[in-house]
Scaffold this active site. Sequence first.
Site, PDB file in Angstrom:
ATOM      1  N   ASN A  26       0.873  -1.177   0.000  1.00  0.00           N
ATOM      2  CA  ASN A  26       0.000   0.000   0.000  1.00  0.00           C
ATOM      3  C   ASN A  26       0.907   1.223   0.000  1.00  0.00           C
ATOM      4  OD1 ASN A  26      -1.715   2.140   0.529  1.00  0.00           O
ATOM      5  ND2 ASN A  26      -2.848   1.106   2.151  1.00  0.00           N
ATOM      6  N   VAL A  27       0.946   1.947  -1.100  1.00  0.00           N
ATOM      7  CA  VAL A  27       1.901   3.045  -1.232  1.00  0.00           C
ATOM      8  C   VAL A  27       1.598   4.204  -0.294  1.00  0.00           C
ATOM      9  CG1 VAL A  27       2.467   2.445  -3.618  1.00  0.00           C
ATOM     10  CG2 VAL A  27       0.640   4.122  -3.164  1.00  0.00           C
TER      11      VAL A  27
ATOM     12  N   SER B 216      -1.355  13.166 -14.640  1.00  0.00           N
ATOM     13  CA  SER B 216      -2.582  13.058 -15.421  1.00  0.00           C
ATOM     14  C   SER B 216      -2.815  14.377 -16.129  1.00  0.00           C
ATOM     15  CB  SER B 216      -3.763  12.765 -14.482  1.00  0.00           C
ATOM     16  OG  SER B 216      -5.007  12.900 -15.146  1.00  0.00           O
TER      17      SER B 216
ATOM     18  N   TYR C 206      -9.045  14.298  -7.177  1.00  0.00           N
ATOM     19  CA  TYR C 206      -8.102  13.709  -8.123  1.00  0.00           C
ATOM     20  C   TYR C 206      -7.270  14.800  -8.789  1.00  0.00           C
ATOM     21  CZ  TYR C 206      -6.382  10.776 -11.962  1.00  0.00           C
ATOM     22  OH  TYR C 206      -5.589  10.092 -12.855  1.00  0.00           O
TER      23      TYR C 206
END
Length: 262
Positions: free
Chosen positions: A67-68, A146, A159
């Site tokens: 889990n980063v 992104s 996000y």
Amino acid sequence: MSIGIDLSGKNAIVTGGGDGIGKVTAKLLAQAGANVFLADLNLENARKTAEEIQAETSVQAYYCKCNVAVKAEVDAMVEEAVKAMGTIDILNHIAGVSRKVDFMDMTEELYDFVMDINTKGTFFVDQAVLRVMMPNRKGKIVNMSSMSGKEGYATNVAYSASKFAVTGITQAVAKYAAPYNINVNAVCPGIVRTQIWEGFLAQTREQGGDAEAYWKERISAIPLQRPQTPEDIARMFVYLSSDFADNMTGQGINVTGGLILH
């Protein structure tokens, strides 16, 4: 599938390497000759991808659950990768999440979830890998940003915030790592029909909307009039991991079909 890049003898970590863009990237790195260490929250996916790589190529493939967003797990993952491969030459940090939700409906819990994985995760992974690369005075780090890290989107506030932060982390770490001959860049994908996008479309259906019409509407805004593919994104990760990118650092490279131009 080959892109004419030789990474023979290199050792690479790929976070999120069990599925989606991470899986495609890990396979391309392996086809270019790099040994790969896959870190993924889904251990079974990571195992399957590693087994496929070993069956299809002559390189070594390793895997672990990570889990980063948890620093102790990231540090343990990097330590395990060094024990397995000897050193780390390449990091492709791809693990991430996205949630499409109206801004006024966004909860603190959801905001923190997205920020922890996308932003804090990038900080933890980059930092842990730099500890290995800096004494060697070489390395390539490529983060996943992104198009939402270049332009904010109203239905994806957390996000967008997380990916703007990834872009900033990439620029800052690039300057920090430059004296050690380490290149740090980011890839900024456009519209890729991965599990994240399938989730968006399922959500549209649940809300009574026409998911395919929504998809076509989004694609119509792209100048090249076509979505991006996992292979499109993976090729850029591999390019930025190679000697071809020796004089590039601090960049956020768009792979958006012309949708984002800055």
